[in-house]
Design a protein around this motif. Sequence first.
Motif, PDB file in Angstrom:
ATOM      1  N   GLN B  27       0.848  -1.189   0.000  1.00 36.65           N
ATOM      2  CA  GLN B  27       0.000   0.000   0.000  1.00 36.65           C
ATOM      3  C   GLN B  27       0.891   1.249   0.000  1.00 36.65           C
ATOM      4  O   GLN B  27       0.770   2.100   0.872  1.00 36.65           O
ATOM      5  N   PRO B  28       1.821   1.352  -0.972  1.00 43.89           N
ATOM      6  CA  PRO B  28       2.804   2.434  -0.870  1.00 43.89           C
ATOM      7  C   PRO B  28       2.273   3.793  -1.283  1.00 43.89           C
ATOM      8  O   PRO B  28       2.912   4.800  -1.018  1.00 43.89           O
ATOM      9  N   PHE B  29       1.127   3.845  -1.943  1.00 41.15           N
ATOM     10  CA  PHE B  29       0.648   5.124  -2.463  1.00 41.15           C
ATOM     11  C   PHE B  29      -0.545   5.607  -1.655  1.00 41.15           C
ATOM     12  O   PHE B  29      -1.423   4.812  -1.321  1.00 41.15           O
ATOM     13  N   PRO B  30      -0.576   6.918  -1.346  1.00 37.45           N
ATOM     14  CA  PRO B  30      -1.688   7.430  -0.529  1.00 37.45           C
ATOM     15  C   PRO B  30      -3.011   7.361  -1.293  1.00 37.45           C
ATOM     16  O   PRO B  30      -3.044   7.390  -2.516  1.00 37.45           O
ATOM     17  N   GLU B  31      -4.061   7.246  -0.510  1.00 43.14           N
ATOM     18  CA  GLU B  31      -5.414   7.171  -1.063  1.00 43.14           C
ATOM     19  C   GLU B  31      -5.708   8.435  -1.865  1.00 43.14           C
ATOM     20  O   GLU B  31      -5.307   9.539  -1.482  1.00 43.14           O
ATOM     21  N   GLY B  32      -6.380   8.313  -2.976  1.00 45.04           N
ATOM     22  CA  GLY B  32      -6.812   9.492  -3.719  1.00 45.04           C
ATOM     23  C   GLY B  32      -5.756  10.015  -4.670  1.00 45.04           C
ATOM     24  O   GLY B  32      -6.052  10.817  -5.538  1.00 45.04           O
ATOM     25  N   SER B  33      -4.497   9.550  -4.560  1.00 51.03           N
ATOM     26  CA  SER B  33      -3.480  10.011  -5.504  1.00 51.03           C
ATOM     27  C   SER B  33      -3.631   9.231  -6.804  1.00 51.03           C
ATOM     28  O   SER B  33      -4.325   8.216  -6.867  1.00 51.03           O
ATOM     29  N   GLY B  34      -2.949   9.721  -7.837  1.00 51.63           N
ATOM     30  CA  GLY B  34      -3.069   9.060  -9.138  1.00 51.63           C
ATOM     31  C   GLY B  34      -2.511   7.659  -9.137  1.00 51.63           C
ATOM     32  O   GLY B  34      -2.897   6.822  -9.939  1.00 51.63           O
ATOM     33  N   MET B  35      -1.593   7.400  -8.203  1.00 50.81           N
ATOM     34  CA  MET B  35      -0.953   6.095  -8.193  1.00 50.81           C
ATOM     35  C   MET B  35      -1.728   5.083  -7.361  1.00 50.81           C
ATOM     36  O   MET B  35      -1.326   3.923  -7.268  1.00 50.81           O
ATOM     37  N   ALA B  36      -2.822   5.507  -6.741  1.00 49.03           N
ATOM     38  CA  ALA B  36      -3.521   4.619  -5.809  1.00 49.03           C
ATOM     39  C   ALA B  36      -4.003   3.345  -6.486  1.00 49.03           C
ATOM     40  O   ALA B  36      -4.156   2.319  -5.842  1.00 49.03           O
ATOM     41  N   GLN B  37      -4.189   3.428  -7.802  1.00 48.43           N
ATOM     42  CA  GLN B  37      -4.670   2.214  -8.483  1.00 48.43           C
ATOM     43  C   GLN B  37      -3.616   1.115  -8.507  1.00 48.43           C
ATOM     44  O   GLN B  37      -3.928  -0.022  -8.817  1.00 48.43           O
ATOM     45  N   PHE B  38      -2.353   1.470  -8.197  1.00 49.57           N
ATOM     46  CA  PHE B  38      -1.322   0.434  -8.172  1.00 49.57           C
ATOM     47  C   PHE B  38      -1.190  -0.218  -6.808  1.00 49.57           C
ATOM     48  O   PHE B  38      -0.382  -1.097  -6.625  1.00 49.57           O
ATOM     49  N   ASN B  39      -1.962   0.247  -5.853  1.00 45.50           N
ATOM     50  CA  ASN B  39      -1.963  -0.401  -4.562  1.00 45.50           C
ATOM     51  C   ASN B  39      -2.568  -1.789  -4.674  1.00 45.50           C
ATOM     52  O   ASN B  39      -3.488  -2.021  -5.438  1.00 45.50           O
ATOM     53  N   ALA B  40      -2.014  -2.691  -3.909  1.00 49.78           N
ATOM     54  CA  ALA B  40      -2.559  -4.047  -3.946  1.00 49.78           C
ATOM     55  C   ALA B  40      -2.879  -4.515  -2.549  1.00 49.78           C
ATOM     56  O   ALA B  40      -3.015  -5.700  -2.305  1.00 49.78           O
ATOM     57  N   GLY B  41      -2.996  -3.573  -1.611  1.00 48.29           N
ATOM     58  CA  GLY B  41      -3.134  -3.982  -0.225  1.00 48.29           C
ATOM     59  C   GLY B  41      -4.551  -4.260   0.196  1.00 48.29           C
ATOM     60  O   GLY B  41      -4.883  -4.041   1.347  1.00 48.29           O
ATOM     61  N   TYR B  42      -5.409  -4.689  -0.711  1.00 46.40           N
ATOM     62  CA  TYR B  42      -6.745  -5.018  -0.238  1.00 46.40           C
ATOM     63  C   TYR B  42      -6.914  -6.533  -0.105  1.00 46.40           C
ATOM     64  O   TYR B  42      -6.258  -7.305  -0.798  1.00 46.40           O
ATOM     65  N   PRO B  43      -7.788  -6.944   0.831  1.00 53.80           N
ATOM     66  CA  PRO B  43      -7.800  -8.334   1.296  1.00 53.80           C
ATOM     67  C   PRO B  43      -7.912  -9.359   0.171  1.00 53.80           C
ATOM     68  O   PRO B  43      -7.134 -10.302   0.132  1.00 53.80           O
ATOM     69  N   ASP B  44      -8.846  -9.159  -0.733  1.00 55.82           N
ATOM     70  CA  ASP B  44      -9.123 -10.176  -1.736  1.00 55.82           C
ATOM     71  C   ASP B  44      -7.860 -10.538  -2.514  1.00 55.82           C
ATOM     72  O   ASP B  44      -7.533 -11.706  -2.705  1.00 55.82           O
ATOM     73  N   LEU B  45      -7.132  -9.507  -2.929  1.00 52.47           N
ATOM     74  CA  LEU B  45      -5.941  -9.737  -3.738  1.00 52.47           C
ATOM     75  C   LEU B  45      -4.826 -10.371  -2.904  1.00 52.47           C
ATOM     76  O   LEU B  45      -4.169 -11.314  -3.343  1.00 52.47           O
ATOM     77  N   MET B  46      -4.663  -9.880  -1.663  1.00 51.58           N
ATOM     78  CA  MET B  46      -3.596 -10.434  -0.832  1.00 51.58           C
ATOM     79  C   MET B  46      -3.847 -11.901  -0.511  1.00 51.58           C
ATOM     80  O   MET B  46      -2.924 -12.703  -0.488  1.00 51.58           O
ATOM     81  N   GLN B  47      -5.137 -12.228  -0.289  1.00 49.43           N
ATOM     82  CA  GLN B  47      -5.455 -13.639  -0.052  1.00 49.43           C
ATOM     83  C   GLN B  47      -5.041 -14.476  -1.248  1.00 49.43           C
ATOM     84  O   GLN B  47      -4.471 -15.549  -1.113  1.00 49.43           O
ATOM     85  N   ARG B  48      -5.324 -13.934  -2.451  1.00 48.71           N
ATOM     86  CA  ARG B  48      -4.958 -14.704  -3.638  1.00 48.71           C
ATOM     87  C   ARG B  48      -3.440 -14.847  -3.759  1.00 48.71           C
ATOM     88  O   ARG B  48      -2.955 -15.890  -4.188  1.00 48.71           O
ATOM     89  N   PHE B  49      -2.679 -13.816  -3.379  1.00 49.87           N
ATOM     90  CA  PHE B  49      -1.215 -13.954  -3.389  1.00 49.87           C
ATOM     91  C   PHE B  49      -0.796 -15.149  -2.546  1.00 49.87           C
ATOM     92  O   PHE B  49      -0.035 -15.997  -2.987  1.00 49.87           O
ATOM     93  N   ALA B  50      -1.319 -15.174  -1.325  1.00 52.32           N
ATOM     94  CA  ALA B  50      -0.892 -16.231  -0.409  1.00 52.32           C
ATOM     95  C   ALA B  50      -1.323 -17.595  -0.925  1.00 52.32           C
ATOM     96  O   ALA B  50      -0.549 -18.555  -0.921  1.00 52.32           O
ATOM     97  N   ILE B  51      -2.577 -17.689  -1.407  1.00 52.62           N
ATOM     98  CA  ILE B  51      -3.099 -18.994  -1.812  1.00 52.62           C
ATOM     99  C   ILE B  51      -2.378 -19.512  -3.045  1.00 52.62           C
ATOM    100  O   ILE B  51      -1.911 -20.654  -3.082  1.00 52.62           O
ATOM    101  N   TYR B  52      -2.251 -18.641  -4.066  1.00 50.06           N
ATOM    102  CA  TYR B  52      -1.569 -19.116  -5.272  1.00 50.06           C
ATOM    103  C   TYR B  52      -0.083 -19.310  -5.002  1.00 50.06           C
ATOM    104  O   TYR B  52       0.570 -20.126  -5.670  1.00 50.06           O
ATOM    105  N   GLY B  53       0.438 -18.569  -4.009  1.00 52.02           N
ATOM    106  CA  GLY B  53       1.812 -18.831  -3.598  1.00 52.02           C
ATOM    107  C   GLY B  53       1.953 -20.265  -3.103  1.00 52.02           C
ATOM    108  O   GLY B  53       2.871 -20.980  -3.503  1.00 52.02           O
ATOM    109  N   ILE B  54       1.009 -20.710  -2.274  1.00 51.86           N
ATOM    110  CA  ILE B  54       1.054 -22.091  -1.772  1.00 51.86           C
ATOM    111  C   ILE B  54       0.964 -23.077  -2.932  1.00 51.86           C
ATOM    112  O   ILE B  54       1.726 -24.041  -3.024  1.00 51.86           O
ATOM    113  N   PHE B  55       0.042 -22.797  -3.840  1.00 53.96           N
ATOM    114  CA  PHE B  55      -0.156 -23.675  -5.007  1.00 53.96           C
ATOM    115  C   PHE B  55       1.156 -23.806  -5.780  1.00 53.96           C
ATOM    116  O   PHE B  55       1.604 -24.919  -6.125  1.00 53.96           O
ATOM    117  N   ALA B  56       1.805 -22.660  -6.027  1.00 53.76           N
ATOM    118  CA  ALA B  56       3.023 -22.678  -6.830  1.00 53.76           C
ATOM    119  C   ALA B  56       4.186 -23.321  -6.076  1.00 53.76           C
ATOM    120  O   ALA B  56       4.986 -24.039  -6.676  1.00 53.76           O
TER     121      ALA B  56
END
Lengths: 343, 403
Positions: B27-56
């Motif tokens: 979550q390196p970019f502040p909310e509302g800035s132009g770069m906020a769309q590159f944030n990935a710190g929301y639960p759904d995506l992070m869960q997928r990182f961990a799960i597919y990490g296990i799979f891989a």
Amino acid sequence: MDAILLQILNGLDKGSAYALIALGLTLIFGTLGVVNFAHGALFMIGAFCAVTMQRILTISQTTIDESRTDFLGNPMKVETPYVENWFGPELGGAIIDWAVPLAILFAIPVMICIGFIMERGLIKHFYKRPHADQILVTFGLAIVLQEVIKYFYGANPIPTPAPAAFTGSFDFGVLLGFDPNAIIYPLWRLVYFVFSLIIIAAVFGFLQFTTFGMVVRAGMADRETVGLLGINIDKRFTIMFGIAAAVAGLAGVMYTPINSPNYHMGMDFLVLSFVVVVVGGMGSLPGAVLAGFLLGILESFASMNEIKSLVPGIDQIIIYLIAIVILLTRPRGLMGRKGVMEE
Amino acid sequence: MLGLNSKDTKFLLIVIFLTLATPILLQPFPEGSGMAQFNAGYPDLMQRFAIYGIFAIGFNILFGLTGYLSFGHAAFLGIGSYSVVWMYKLLDYNVIWGLPLAIITSGIFALAIGFISLRRSGIYFSILTLAFAQMSFALAYSVLTPLTNGETGLQVYRSDKQVLLGATEPTSPHFFGIVMRENFWEPSVGNWQFTFNNGYYFCAIIAILAFYLSLRIFRSPFGMMLRAIKSNQQRMNYTGLNSRPYTLAAFVISGMYAGLAGGLLASMDPLAGAERMQWTASGEVVLMTILGGAGTLLGPVLGAGFIKYFENIFSKINDNVLHTWFGFLPDGIEDFMVTIVHPFVGKGWHLTLGLLFMAVVIFLPGGLVELGQRVGRLFRRRDINSADAEAKAAKQRANTPAE
């Protein structure tokens, strides 16, 4: 009896598609020793050649017809394809109607070019790498080709009808003395079957009866020796890759009226075609053709209601089941040469 | 510590730190800035990182160590998901019943499939596993509908028994009352917003355990044996060693990892569909492992994170975003650039993925990890010994038989 005959006929058209794709796969494997996961994509590109041909032929000129009005009272816009303008409505209409068969002429050079580019541009660099790498890079290529087609043609299936002359069906039963309507077979599938037989015969004839084919067969048996004799075998193998691509493409062109083409049809056929190649025997051309027809017919038998009620779900898995049994009991396949990929 | 030497302990600690700090790091970019769309710190995506990490990680134990390329691992993913959802339907929403069952059932299936498939190697093994996975997929769609609910996908209905369900129990997946979809802490520092999600930490802890286990496997005599099988199986056979039990064990372990990942998918979202078993899903895990670096410890996790991150980000970029990016250019060139980039983003993300994957297979067989090493080596050039060491490494690489 008539039911059995009907199932055999039903299996033939899918079997023809399997046989043609597997033939191309085997040609590539036998000559270049490459496992080509992008072959299904070539089949799909062939199908989209037919779509493109249809689109080219129906490029239209918009004219305003003053004598008729649309529902708002404005003069109606009439679209007439240029082809009809040039050749008159009758001949022009006939040309548009025959778009799919005409696409063959268009597909052959296109597919050969794609084959050349693929072989020279990519696959050439993978001869010395392990099979796993070949599988992976062609798998990536298949994804790319599929997505490119999706970008240009959209994700939905595009209907491409057969010429009107072949849309009906053919009462096969009467010929053999059964009751009328006992065995009815769509005409286009018959055309597809005959077409695939012609292609298969042409490929085998080419390999068997021409000097070029003889050299290629010699190269398949012992590439190094042929090279030492001063023949540029690499060039000929590249041409064979082009031919294999063309075979897959033609199979795709003619398949469009049977199933409307979409961007992932190649992947669907690819898995099955690999199974066909393995059942037939890696590197054996007759094996690929035989296994293609055999599996097509078996699949159609398995989808009979009598058999489905006996073993539920068998129609979905029969091909894989056969492949597993064959691989475990006779790893070189039905007609594979001894010692080729037998580990 | 924990049976690891000091270097590995450090490595493991870094991985643990990175995993636990993910909600902040991504979550390196502040909310509302132009770069906020590159944030990935929301639960759904992070869960997928961990799960597919296990799979891989699991897939890598098979492919990275033994070199057996399985194209059917998604079948185990699906089996894991189905087992967990069935436990929801029969008992209650506590994932403690489902996850062990997911591991056990996928292990049993892996044992059966592996026993047959491992009789062959090379391309035949790939096709056999592919055939089995396609069979499971076809059956899940058609005949096994009572078990899998066919095309609709398996889910929990009100009419289901759920014998253990108490009156006060949560009605979505939870671990002894810790509800997966809830966040336990949502601090905001200035414009930055962080989400600490129960489900993510549940997956993360399991992923760390899975990673530790794979680290131990890599360093164990068993892992060494698997590597020996990869480099020269024939030689192993000549020395009188039966390699099949080892490969089968590797296959079962990686199948169990896949089952666990599938189970976790259903733990985050109580659904299971047959499309999880399709062979394109197996292809995806192959992509992840190769992209990250097969045979390395961290590679598969990196690959999984990379693919899932860019899948998410790229598919969000549309023409408007592109116009703002290229806004500094003159109009004509701006439109031109947007037209050029357009096919590769948004819905065309798979095109980028395919091209990237081809590039990795062609130029970087070692994946992202190799890229990192190469870049690292560039910086260490000044070291006098490094040129020498590099020549040695190159020599060693040339001597390694290419299968």
